[in-house]
Design an enzyme around this catalytic site. Structure first.
Site, mmCIF file in Angstrom:
data_model
loop_
_atom_site.group_PDB
_atom_site.id
_atom_site.type_symbol
_atom_site.label_atom_id
_atom_site.label_comp_id
_atom_site.label_asym_id
_atom_site.label_seq_id
_atom_site.Cartn_x
_atom_site.Cartn_y
_atom_site.Cartn_z
ATOM 1 N N LYS A 79 0.847 -1.199 0.000
ATOM 2 C CA LYS A 79 0.000 0.000 0.000
ATOM 3 C C LYS A 79 0.880 1.246 0.000
ATOM 4 C CE LYS A 79 -3.911 2.082 2.504
ATOM 5 N NZ LYS A 79 -4.865 1.966 3.621
ATOM 6 N N SER A 159 -9.895 2.374 2.739
ATOM 7 C CA SER A 159 -8.968 3.034 1.833
ATOM 8 C C SER A 159 -8.029 2.093 1.095
ATOM 9 C CB SER A 159 -8.128 4.039 2.623
ATOM 10 O OG SER A 159 -7.313 3.372 3.586
ATOM 11 N N SER A 183 -10.473 0.132 7.044
ATOM 12 C CA SER A 183 -9.832 0.179 5.722
ATOM 13 C C SER A 183 -9.122 -1.094 5.291
ATOM 14 C CB SER A 183 -8.846 1.354 5.657
ATOM 15 O OG SER A 183 -9.541 2.571 5.645
#
Length: 494
Positions: A79, A159, A183
């Site tokens: 990420k 997210s 998330s």
């Protein structure tokens, strides 16, 4: 040879050790898949092909010498919130345009130490603020799943939407993610993958771009429960560079997989039964209870009376901490700098151009609740509510509850162009209604796929555990996984 991208972490690990194929072959298979699919799905914002092949070659050398780490040769996506040495790290925000850190986050350093291979950086909501991966400076991520008989583009959740989409589309074996209010778990539920948010303090936050420091926690997204257990063992560690890191032994989480849950008490909170919740989600929740009952667990009703205040309290606390954390992005030391006639104008122009609308909204909310005259009315009150929510969970665990079972989201994945949700902040925030209490209290939570909606989309169930009892919720999640089966998106992308 079978398609190497179909293998789980456990399968790839065992095959690499047996010499069935090389780490370079496995990595090359993923790089080819990314090259074809990423222009459509937009899961990666940077692909580190040369570095990946170099790391894979080093893994092959260690495998040949019998010196393999627990993730030796396993290609992962990272990420874009984790600092990776000399590799694009922007939190998918324009304000960090061109930033390449000269340091490595503790989580990724742990993965590299155990032999993992970095394929690249994954798309995400800007600074992890969002539930649909639509706030990224690099554009939205497309969910690999589609409704039956439809070609409508769906969101992958957020997210960590790039992480969940990449795992679901076989563009990495597993991925790192972060969870501030859901998330990891919500994107996992939207894409038929497994995601675990560990206890606060289990994984170091050092070198991870901060959103809300008292809520953020790193964790893995994988194709199944076992893969998440393997990744979490590597990601977790005590770190003196993170003052909130907890010095506790890291279990071998994989060992809990397949163990009996007979006699365990599973709590079902009545407050999670919402009037407007999809009937499919309610039915799935009941199915999950039945799975666990059949495995010998005892299902008990519990009450968490203050969780109804968790969502508004969360957005006060998270926005307040975000406004403080994001004050450091000023155009002076790194990232974007817009010209101005003086330093004040430079600050204003840089922050105005660099931040997206959702981030600006949360900064404004955070600044407001921390301002004189409103600090006590909002921020302090939200922190008091947080304590009450913690007390509710403590009381449930004190009466012998081993884990709590809830839905992950009120609905399956929604459309990328769903204006009703896109233009309604409250509707978007309600996606996290079942996940934020876990972050407010710092407990571990795992999302596991448990079925499909009538439209053919994955639905997930959440297990919440006692502090640092990740192995227990993984053990229970595996029971659900075995009963429900695993789910894969039907391939429509190249």
């Amino acid at each position: 040879m079978t398609d190497l991208t179909m293998l789980t972490i456990a399968q790839a690990r065992d095959s690499l050790k047996k010499g069935d194929f090389k780490a370079t072959e496995l990595t090359e298979a993923y790089l080819q898949a990314i090259e074809l699919a990423n222009p459509i799905l937009n899961a990666y914002v940077a692909v580190t092909a040369e570095q990946a092949m170099r790391m894979a070659a080093e893994s092959d050398n260690r495998l040949a010498k019998g010196e393999a780490g627990i993730l030796e040769g396993i290609p992962l996506g990272i990420k874009d919130l984790f600092a990776t040495y000399d590799v694009h790290t922007q939190g998918c925000s324009y304000i960090l345009d061109g930033f390449k850190p000269k340091y490595e986050s503790t989580v990724t350093a742990n993965l590299w130490k155990d032999g993992a291979v970095m394929l690249g950086k994954l798309n995400m909501d800007e600074f992890a603020m969002g539930s649909s991966n639509e706030t990224s400076y690099y554009g939205p991520v497309i969910n690999p799943w589609r409704k039956k008989g439809s070609d409508e583009k769906l969101v992958p959740g957020g997210s960590s939407g790039g992480s969940s989409a990449a795992v679901a589309a076989r563009l990495c074996v597993g991925a790192t993610a972060t969870d501030t209010g859901g998330s990891i778990r919500q994107p996992a539920a939207f894409t038929g993958t497994v995601g675990i948010k560990p206890t606060y303090g289990r994984c170091s936050r050092w070198g991870t771009i901060a959103y809300a420091s008292s809520l953020d926690q790193a964790g893995p997204i994988g194709r199944d429960v076992r893969d998440c257990a393997i990744m979490l063992r590597s990601m977790a560690s005590f770190d003196r560079k993170d003052s909130t890191s907890v010095d506790l032994p890291i279990p071998d989480y994989e060992k809990c997989i397949g163990q009996s849950i007979k006699g365990m008490k599973i709590g079902i909170p009545k407050e999670y039964r919402l009037e407007w919740m999809s009937t499919e989600v309610i039915e799935l929740w009941q199915k999950g209870m039945d799975f666990l009952k059949e495995a010998g667990a005892e299902i008990v009703d519990i009450s968490l009376p203050h969780v109804k205040y968790a969502l508004p309290s969360y957005y006060i606390v998270a926005s307040a901490e975000a406004s403080s954390n994001l004050a450091r992005y000023d155009g002076v030391r790194f990232g974007l700098r817009m010209p101005g006639k003086d330093i004040v104008e430079m600050y204003e122009k840089t922050r105005s151009a660099g931040f997206g609308d959702e981030v600006k909204q949360r900064i404004l909310i955070g600044t407001y609740v921390l301002s004189s005259g409103y600090y006590d009315a909002y921020y302090i009150k939200a922190q008091k509510v947080r304590t009450l929510i913690k007390n509710d969970f403590d009381q449930c665990f004190a009466i012998g509850v081993d884990a709590i079972l809830t839905p992950v989201t009120p609905t399956p994945a929604f459309g990328l162009a769903d204006e009703k949700i896109k233009n309604d902040s409250i509707a978007m925030y309600l996606n996290d209604i079942f996940t934020v209490p876990v972050n407010m209290v710092g407990l571990p939570g795992v999302s596991v796929p448990a079925g499909l909606s009538s439209s053919g989309l994955p639905l997930g169930l959440q297990l919440i555990g006692k502090p640092f009892a990740e192995e227990v919720i993984l053990q229970i999640a595996y029971i659900i996984e075995q009963a429900a089966g695993t789910f894969s998106a039907k391939k429509w992308w190249p």
